[in-house]
Design a protein around this motif. Structure first.
Motif, PDB file in Angstrom:
ATOM      1  N   PHE A  45      -5.327   1.050  -1.892  1.00  0.00           N
ATOM      2  CA  PHE A  45      -4.605   2.114  -2.589  1.00  0.00           C
ATOM      3  C   PHE A  45      -5.155   2.347  -3.997  1.00  0.00           C
ATOM      4  N   GLN A  46      -6.175   1.581  -4.373  1.00  0.00           N
ATOM      5  CA  GLN A  46      -6.855   1.729  -5.668  1.00  0.00           C
ATOM      6  C   GLN A  46      -5.870   1.651  -6.845  1.00  0.00           C
ATOM      7  N   LEU A  47      -5.109   0.561  -6.850  1.00  0.00           N
ATOM      8  CA  LEU A  47      -4.157   0.294  -7.932  1.00  0.00           C
ATOM      9  C   LEU A  47      -4.646  -0.924  -8.704  1.00  0.00           C
ATOM     10  N   ASN A  48      -4.661  -0.836 -10.015  1.00  0.00           N
ATOM     11  CA  ASN A  48      -5.205  -1.921 -10.819  1.00  0.00           C
ATOM     12  C   ASN A  48      -4.362  -3.186 -10.757  1.00  0.00           C
ATOM     13  N   ALA A  49      -3.062  -3.045 -10.904  1.00  0.00           N
ATOM     14  CA  ALA A  49      -2.190  -4.221 -10.963  1.00  0.00           C
ATOM     15  C   ALA A  49      -1.871  -4.731  -9.561  1.00  0.00           C
ATOM     16  N   VAL A  50      -2.063  -6.030  -9.374  1.00  0.00           N
ATOM     17  CA  VAL A  50      -1.748  -6.644  -8.080  1.00  0.00           C
ATOM     18  C   VAL A  50      -0.269  -6.454  -7.752  1.00  0.00           C
ATOM     19  N   SER A  51       0.580  -6.520  -8.773  1.00  0.00           N
ATOM     20  CA  SER A  51       2.022  -6.349  -8.549  1.00  0.00           C
ATOM     21  C   SER A  51       2.321  -4.962  -7.992  1.00  0.00           C
ATOM     22  N   SER A  52       1.587  -3.951  -8.465  1.00  0.00           N
ATOM     23  CA  SER A  52       1.775  -2.587  -7.939  1.00  0.00           C
ATOM     24  C   SER A  52       1.298  -2.495  -6.496  1.00  0.00           C
ATOM     25  N   ARG A  53       0.169  -3.130  -6.198  1.00  0.00           N
ATOM     26  CA  ARG A  53      -0.339  -3.133  -4.827  1.00  0.00           C
ATOM     27  C   ARG A  53       0.696  -3.732  -3.881  1.00  0.00           C
ATOM     28  N   LYS A  54       1.288  -4.844  -4.303  1.00  0.00           N
ATOM     29  CA  LYS A  54       2.268  -5.535  -3.466  1.00  0.00           C
ATOM     30  C   LYS A  54       3.525  -4.697  -3.287  1.00  0.00           C
ATOM     31  N   ARG A  55       4.025  -4.138  -4.374  1.00  0.00           N
ATOM     32  CA  ARG A  55       5.280  -3.382  -4.332  1.00  0.00           C
ATOM     33  C   ARG A  55       5.131  -2.117  -3.490  1.00  0.00           C
ATOM     34  N   ILE A  56       4.068  -1.381  -3.715  1.00  0.00           N
ATOM     35  CA  ILE A  56       3.906  -0.092  -3.032  1.00  0.00           C
ATOM     36  C   ILE A  56       3.532  -0.289  -1.571  1.00  0.00           C
ATOM     37  N   SER A  57       2.684  -1.262  -1.289  1.00  0.00           N
ATOM     38  CA  SER A  57       2.341  -1.516   0.117  1.00  0.00           C
ATOM     39  C   SER A  57       3.569  -2.001   0.880  1.00  0.00           C
ATOM     40  N   GLN A  58       4.397  -2.807   0.238  1.00  0.00           N
ATOM     41  CA  GLN A  58       5.625  -3.279   0.886  1.00  0.00           C
ATOM     42  C   GLN A  58       6.545  -2.110   1.216  1.00  0.00           C
ATOM     43  N   GLU A  59       6.679  -1.183   0.274  1.00  0.00           N
ATOM     44  CA  GLU A  59       7.552  -0.021   0.476  1.00  0.00           C
ATOM     45  C   GLU A  59       7.041   0.854   1.618  1.00  0.00           C
ATOM     46  N   ILE A  60       5.760   1.124   1.644  1.00  0.00           N
ATOM     47  CA  ILE A  60       5.198   1.998   2.674  1.00  0.00           C
ATOM     48  C   ILE A  60       5.303   1.355   4.051  1.00  0.00           C
ATOM     49  N   VAL A  61       4.991   0.072   4.131  1.00  0.00           N
ATOM     50  CA  VAL A  61       5.097  -0.627   5.409  1.00  0.00           C
ATOM     51  C   VAL A  61       6.553  -0.693   5.865  1.00  0.00           C
ATOM     52  N   LYS A  62       7.475  -0.883   4.926  1.00  0.00           N
ATOM     53  CA  LYS A  62       8.905  -0.917   5.264  1.00  0.00           C
ATOM     54  C   LYS A  62       9.331   0.382   5.935  1.00  0.00           C
ATOM     55  N   ARG A  63       8.835   1.498   5.434  1.00  0.00           N
ATOM     56  CA  ARG A  63       9.176   2.806   6.015  1.00  0.00           C
ATOM     57  C   ARG A  63       8.514   2.991   7.380  1.00  0.00           C
ATOM     58  N   LEU A  64       7.212   2.734   7.435  1.00  0.00           N
ATOM     59  CA  LEU A  64       6.454   3.038   8.653  1.00  0.00           C
ATOM     60  C   LEU A  64       6.804   2.125   9.815  1.00  0.00           C
ATOM     61  N   ARG A  65       7.344   0.946   9.533  1.00  0.00           N
ATOM     62  CA  ARG A  65       7.794   0.043  10.596  1.00  0.00           C
ATOM     63  C   ARG A  65       8.850   0.709  11.478  1.00  0.00           C
ATOM     64  N   HIS A  66       9.541   1.700  10.932  1.00  0.00           N
ATOM     65  CA  HIS A  66      10.612   2.365  11.682  1.00  0.00           C
ATOM     66  C   HIS A  66      10.081   3.382  12.685  1.00  0.00           C
ATOM     67  N   LEU A  67       8.783   3.633  12.666  1.00  0.00           N
ATOM     68  CA  LEU A  67       8.185   4.516  13.664  1.00  0.00           C
ATOM     69  C   LEU A  67       7.721   3.705  14.867  1.00  0.00           C
ATOM     70  N   SER A  68       7.902   4.265  16.046  1.00  0.00           N
ATOM     71  CA  SER A  68       7.336   3.641  17.234  1.00  0.00           C
ATOM     72  C   SER A  68       5.814   3.767  17.172  1.00  0.00           C
ATOM     73  N   ASP A  69       5.126   3.050  18.026  1.00  0.00           N
ATOM     74  CA  ASP A  69       3.664   3.137  18.037  1.00  0.00           C
ATOM     75  C   ASP A  69       3.199   4.566  18.319  1.00  0.00           C
ATOM     76  N   SER A  70       3.871   5.241  19.243  1.00  0.00           N
ATOM     77  CA  SER A  70       3.457   6.608  19.569  1.00  0.00           C
ATOM     78  C   SER A  70       3.755   7.564  18.411  1.00  0.00           C
ATOM     79  N   GLU A  71       4.862   7.327  17.692  1.00  0.00           N
ATOM     80  CA  GLU A  71       5.170   8.145  16.523  1.00  0.00           C
ATOM     81  C   GLU A  71       4.167   7.896  15.403  1.00  0.00           C
TER      82      GLU A  71
END
Length: 196
Positions: A45-71
Motif C-alpha cells: 500500500f506504499q505507506l511509510n509507517a508500519v503502524s499505518s500498514r498494519k491498521r489499514i491492511s487490517q481494516e481492508i481485510v476485515k471488510r473483504l472477509r465478508h465477501l464470498s470467494d465468488s463475490e
C-alpha cells in the motif's frame, strides 16, 4: 435486545484501489491472514509507517472477509458502479450501523424524493440508534464527530453521496445482482434507487 454495533472504523475511507489489490491477492493466496502479512511485509500500500500498514491492511481485510470467494472474484475484476456496489456490500456487512443508515436513511430519503443527505438526517438517525444501542450513547462528542466524518467519507468514496451531500444512486449491472445471488437479494435495500 439488539446486537451491538461494531464501531471501530479505523480505515477512515473506502480505499478502493487498496481493496482491489487485496482482493486480487486473496484470489491467488486464498488466505486472508497471508494477504495481510504480504501487504505489510512488502509495503504494497506504499505507506511509510508500519503502524499505518498494519491498521489499514487490517481494516481492508476485515471488510473483504465478508465477501464470498465468488463475490471477491467479481469485485476484483469489476469496473464502474459494479466495483463500488460490491465494496459497499462488504462495508455494510462489516458495520451494521452503516447498513442500517444506508437502508433506513439514504435509500429511504431517495425513495421519498429527498435527494440530499443533510447532517441533521445523520444526527437524528444516530440519536434514535443511541436509544437502542448503548455503545453509541457512550461515545464522546469527539468520537461521534469522527464516526460521522468517516461514514460520510465512505459514502462519498463509494459514490452513494457526493461532496455536496446529494444522494447519487449507483447503477450496477445485472452481473452485480447475479454475483450477489438470490440469497442476498435483500441487501439491495441499502442502495438508493432501483438496482437491477
Amino acid at each position: 435486545m439488539s446486537s451491538s454495533y461494531l464501531l471501530s472504523m479505523s480505515g477512515s475511507s473506502a480505499r478502493v484501489q487498496e481493496s482491489l489489490l487485496a482482493a486480487r491477492l486473496y484470489l491467488d493466496m486464498h488466505d486472508w491472514n497471508d494477504v495481510r502479512k504480504k501487504i505489510i511485509d512488502d509495503n504494497l500500500f506504499q505507506l511509510n509507517a508500519v503502524s499505518s500498514r498494519k491498521r489499514i491492511s487490517q481494516e481492508i481485510v476485515k471488510r473483504l472477509r465478508h465477501l464470498s470467494d465468488s463475490e471477491a472474484e467479481f469485485f476484483a475484476s469489476a469496473i464502474g458502479d459494479d466495483r463500488y456496489a460490491m465494496l459497499w456490500i462488504a462495508i455494510c456487512r462489516t458495520y451494521q450501523f452503516v447498513q442500517d443508515l444506508s437502508e433506513q436513511v439514504i435509500a429511504s430519503r431517495y425513495e421519498h424524493s429527498m435527494s440530499d443527505f443533510p447532517q441533521e438526517a445523520y444526527d437524528v438517525f444516530f440519536e434514535e440508534q443511541a436509544d437502542i444501542h448503548p455503545e453509541l450513547a457512550r461515545m464522546t462528542d469527539l468520537g461521534r464527530k469522527k464516526m460521522r466524518n468517516t461514514v460520510l467519507r465512505l459514502l462519498v468514496d463509494c459514490h452513494l453521496v457526493d461532496t455536496d451531500r446529494k444522494i447519487t444512486p449507483l447503477r450496477p449491472t445485472s452481473a452485480f445482482r447475479e454475483a450477489l445471488g438470490s440469497e442476498h437479494a435483500e441487501e439491495l435495500a441499502v442502495f438508493p434507487g432501483k438496482v437491477f
